[in-house]
Write a protein that holds these residues in place. Sequence first.
Motif, PDB file in Angstrom:
ATOM      1  N   MET A   1      35.920  46.177  45.482  1.00 25.10           N
ATOM      2  CA  MET A   1      35.737  44.753  45.758  1.00 25.10           C
ATOM      3  C   MET A   1      36.541  43.899  44.772  1.00 25.10           C
ATOM      4  O   MET A   1      37.194  42.924  45.149  1.00 25.10           O
ATOM      5  N   ARG A   2      36.478  44.289  43.496  1.00 24.41           N
ATOM      6  CA  ARG A   2      37.216  43.534  42.484  1.00 24.41           C
ATOM      7  C   ARG A   2      38.717  43.601  42.727  1.00 24.41           C
ATOM      8  O   ARG A   2      39.424  42.590  42.631  1.00 24.41           O
ATOM      9  N   ASP A   3      39.211  44.801  43.035  1.00 25.94           N
ATOM     10  CA  ASP A   3      40.641  44.975  43.286  1.00 25.94           C
ATOM     11  C   ASP A   3      41.100  44.147  44.478  1.00 25.94           C
ATOM     12  O   ASP A   3      42.184  43.549  44.463  1.00 25.94           O
ATOM     13  N   LEU A   4      40.282  44.086  45.513  1.00 26.09           N
ATOM     14  CA  LEU A   4      40.616  43.293  46.693  1.00 26.09           C
ATOM     15  C   LEU A   4      40.675  41.806  46.343  1.00 26.09           C
ATOM     16  O   LEU A   4      41.552  41.072  46.818  1.00 26.09           O
ATOM     17  N   PHE A   5      39.726  41.381  45.504  1.00 23.23           N
ATOM     18  CA  PHE A   5      39.711  39.969  45.097  1.00 23.23           C
ATOM     19  C   PHE A   5      40.945  39.639  44.263  1.00 23.23           C
ATOM     20  O   PHE A   5      41.554  38.576  44.436  1.00 23.23           O
ATOM     21  N   VAL A   6      41.314  40.560  43.349  1.00 23.70           N
ATOM     22  CA  VAL A   6      42.505  40.350  42.522  1.00 23.70           C
ATOM     23  C   VAL A   6      43.751  40.260  43.400  1.00 23.70           C
ATOM     24  O   VAL A   6      44.609  39.394  43.208  1.00 23.70           O
ATOM     25  N   GLN A   7      43.846  41.164  44.378  1.00 18.44           N
ATOM     26  CA  GLN A   7      44.997  41.153  45.283  1.00 18.44           C
ATOM     27  C   GLN A   7      45.056  39.852  46.087  1.00 18.44           C
ATOM     28  O   GLN A   7      46.122  39.244  46.248  1.00 18.44           O
ATOM     29  N   TRP A   8      43.907  39.431  46.589  1.00 17.57           N
ATOM     30  CA  TRP A   8      43.852  38.191  47.373  1.00 17.57           C
ATOM     31  C   TRP A   8      44.247  36.989  46.528  1.00 17.57           C
ATOM     32  O   TRP A   8      45.046  36.144  46.948  1.00 17.57           O
ATOM     33  N   LEU A   9      43.706  36.920  45.304  1.00 24.02           N
ATOM     34  CA  LEU A   9      44.006  35.799  44.422  1.00 24.02           C
ATOM     35  C   LEU A   9      45.471  35.812  43.997  1.00 24.02           C
ATOM     36  O   LEU A   9      46.100  34.743  43.877  1.00 24.02           O
ATOM     37  N   THR A  10      45.999  37.001  43.793  1.00 19.43           N
ATOM     38  CA  THR A  10      47.414  37.123  43.423  1.00 19.43           C
ATOM     39  C   THR A  10      48.313  36.610  44.542  1.00 19.43           C
ATOM     40  O   THR A  10      49.297  35.899  44.296  1.00 19.43           O
ATOM     41  N   GLN A  11      47.960  36.949  45.763  1.00 23.15           N
ATOM     42  CA  GLN A  11      48.771  36.543  46.914  1.00 23.15           C
ATOM     43  C   GLN A  11      48.795  35.028  47.092  1.00 23.15           C
ATOM     44  O   GLN A  11      49.844  34.433  47.347  1.00 23.15           O
ATOM     45  N   ILE A  12      47.637  34.392  46.971  1.00 21.92           N
ATOM     46  CA  ILE A  12      47.580  32.950  47.234  1.00 21.92           C
ATOM     47  C   ILE A  12      48.085  32.125  46.051  1.00 21.92           C
ATOM     48  O   ILE A  12      48.436  30.953  46.218  1.00 21.92           O
ATOM     49  N   THR A  13      48.107  32.720  44.832  1.00 18.58           N
ATOM     50  CA  THR A  13      48.554  31.950  43.665  1.00 18.58           C
ATOM     51  C   THR A  13      49.961  32.336  43.203  1.00 18.58           C
ATOM     52  O   THR A  13      50.516  31.682  42.323  1.00 18.58           O
ATOM     53  N   HIS A  14      50.521  33.383  43.804  1.00 20.06           N
ATOM     54  CA  HIS A  14      51.832  33.894  43.370  1.00 20.06           C
ATOM     55  C   HIS A  14      52.921  32.822  43.345  1.00 20.06           C
ATOM     56  O   HIS A  14      53.710  32.768  42.376  1.00 20.06           O
ATOM     57  N   PRO A  15      53.010  31.946  44.329  1.00 21.86           N
ATOM     58  CA  PRO A  15      54.101  30.962  44.339  1.00 21.86           C
ATOM     59  C   PRO A  15      54.074  30.004  43.150  1.00 21.86           C
ATOM     60  O   PRO A  15      55.111  29.478  42.759  1.00 21.86           O
ATOM     61  N   PHE A  16      52.875  29.749  42.572  1.00 20.32           N
ATOM     62  CA  PHE A  16      52.814  28.764  41.495  1.00 20.32           C
ATOM     63  C   PHE A  16      52.134  29.277  40.227  1.00 20.32           C
ATOM     64  O   PHE A  16      51.904  28.510  39.295  1.00 20.32           O
ATOM     65  N   TRP A  17      51.786  30.565  40.175  1.00 21.31           N
ATOM     66  CA  TRP A  17      51.160  31.102  38.953  1.00 21.31           C
ATOM     67  C   TRP A  17      52.203  31.118  37.843  1.00 21.31           C
ATOM     68  O   TRP A  17      53.194  31.821  37.915  1.00 21.31           O
ATOM     69  N   ASN A  18      51.958  30.345  36.802  1.00 20.28           N
ATOM     70  CA  ASN A  18      52.953  30.163  35.752  1.00 20.28           C
ATOM     71  C   ASN A  18      52.304  30.325  34.386  1.00 20.28           C
ATOM     72  O   ASN A  18      52.095  29.367  33.655  1.00 20.28           O
ATOM     73  N   SER A  19      51.953  31.560  34.047  1.00 17.57           N
ATOM     74  CA  SER A  19      51.280  31.823  32.774  1.00 17.57           C
ATOM     75  C   SER A  19      51.544  33.258  32.343  1.00 17.57           C
ATOM     76  O   SER A  19      51.779  34.145  33.174  1.00 17.57           O
ATOM     77  N   ILE A  20      51.511  33.487  31.021  1.00 18.11           N
ATOM     78  CA  ILE A  20      51.652  34.855  30.519  1.00 18.11           C
ATOM     79  C   ILE A  20      50.378  35.656  30.781  1.00 18.11           C
ATOM     80  O   ILE A  20      50.370  36.877  30.695  1.00 18.11           O
ATOM     81  N   VAL A  21      49.302  34.951  31.102  1.00 17.15           N
ATOM     82  CA  VAL A  21      48.046  35.616  31.459  1.00 17.15           C
ATOM     83  C   VAL A  21      48.152  36.090  32.909  1.00 17.15           C
ATOM     84  O   VAL A  21      48.486  35.312  33.800  1.00 17.15           O
ATOM     85  N   SER A  22      47.865  37.366  33.140  1.00 16.44           N
ATOM     86  CA  SER A  22      47.934  37.904  34.497  1.00 16.44           C
ATOM     87  C   SER A  22      46.704  37.490  35.300  1.00 16.44           C
ATOM     88  O   SER A  22      45.670  37.106  34.731  1.00 16.44           O
ATOM     89  N   VAL A  23      46.815  37.573  36.610  1.00 18.41           N
ATOM     90  CA  VAL A  23      45.679  37.277  37.479  1.00 18.41           C
ATOM     91  C   VAL A  23      44.533  38.236  37.186  1.00 18.41           C
ATOM     92  O   VAL A  23      43.362  37.850  37.190  1.00 18.41           O
ATOM     93  N   ASP A  24      44.871  39.492  36.902  1.00 15.38           N
ATOM     94  CA  ASP A  24      43.848  40.492  36.589  1.00 15.38           C
ATOM     95  C   ASP A  24      43.071  40.110  35.325  1.00 15.38           C
ATOM     96  O   ASP A  24      41.845  40.248  35.274  1.00 15.38           O
ATOM     97  N   ASP A  25      43.773  39.632  34.297  1.00 16.21           N
ATOM     98  CA  ASP A  25      43.101  39.200  33.072  1.00 16.21           C
ATOM     99  C   ASP A  25      42.205  37.981  33.337  1.00 16.21           C
ATOM    100  O   ASP A  25      41.124  37.859  32.770  1.00 16.21           O
ATOM    101  N   PHE A  26      42.688  37.102  34.194  1.00 13.20           N
ATOM    102  CA  PHE A  26      41.911  35.909  34.545  1.00 13.20           C
ATOM    103  C   PHE A  26      40.615  36.300  35.257  1.00 13.20           C
ATOM    104  O   PHE A  26      39.546  35.778  34.956  1.00 13.20           O
ATOM    105  N   VAL A  27      40.712  37.234  36.192  1.00 13.68           N
ATOM    106  CA  VAL A  27      39.534  37.697  36.927  1.00 13.68           C
ATOM    107  C   VAL A  27      38.572  38.409  35.982  1.00 13.68           C
ATOM    108  O   VAL A  27      37.350  38.253  36.091  1.00 13.68           O
ATOM    109  N   SER A  28      39.107  39.178  35.026  1.00 17.86           N
ATOM    110  CA  SER A  28      38.251  39.857  34.043  1.00 17.86           C
ATOM    111  C   SER A  28      37.468  38.846  33.212  1.00 17.86           C
ATOM    112  O   SER A  28      36.275  39.034  32.943  1.00 17.86           O
ATOM    113  N   ALA A  29      38.136  37.767  32.806  1.00 19.47           N
ATOM    114  CA  ALA A  29      37.461  36.709  32.046  1.00 19.47           C
ATOM    115  C   ALA A  29      36.380  36.042  32.886  1.00 19.47           C
ATOM    116  O   ALA A  29      35.290  35.737  32.396  1.00 19.47           O
TER     117      ALA A  29
END
Length: 231
Positions: A1-29
């Motif tokens: 479930m977590r991996d699916l959420f990370v993948q989904w969030l990565t897909q929708i934020t990929h065009p504008f994600w602009n940080s050295i923090v990865s989506v996976d680290d953000f989800v972990s936090a």
Amino acid sequence: MRDLFVQWLTQITHPFWNSIVSVDDFVSALQQTIYMVVIAFFFGAIWGFLQAITLLVTRPAGILPNRVIYQVLNPIVNGLRSLPFVILMIAIIPITKFITGKTIGTAAAIVPLVAYIGPYMGRLIEISLLEVNEGIIESAQAMGASPAQIIFKFILPEARSSLILNLTSANISLIGATAMAGVVGGGGIGDLAYSYGYQRFDTFIMIATIIALLVLVQIVQMFGDWLSKIR
């Protein structure tokens, strides 16, 4: 479930994600924040209900008035509630270390979070219980109900909606406290916002953490409002 959420969030934020923090680290936090909120809320609610019921029944006009217990417990609760969370967190470091074996991290942050939210929830629960019409209590006593029956079969059910709304408010305050816990090594969204958003001037991650907290608060509030209307 977590991996699916990370993948989904990565897909929708990929065009504008602009940080050295990865989506996976953000989800972990985010997971750490939710974990702290859930565990601290559970133990804080136990503390809160015990405190509220004790103060309710031992107050001068209560079911089982006890001046000693009430006058000892009441100022202790007021004292704990008066301490800002950051000061409380530092003050009980020895207790935190004794219970968890460490002073920083998500698990260690739960101890001061419970100490912070427990008395606060207790007061809110007490307010809800005091709102119950005295006529209901008098009717229960006239029917020969025991103190336990009066509390659990009359007062608590009657105060249900108010209790849910007040506990929802306490939960939202707890979310804010977890953010402060992150600033002093508690992990979670607050740690991410401080370590990267503030110290490294990462505006994007600061905005992302604010949005995450706003969404989390909104979900909690909407759920509480919905739950309070169910009969």
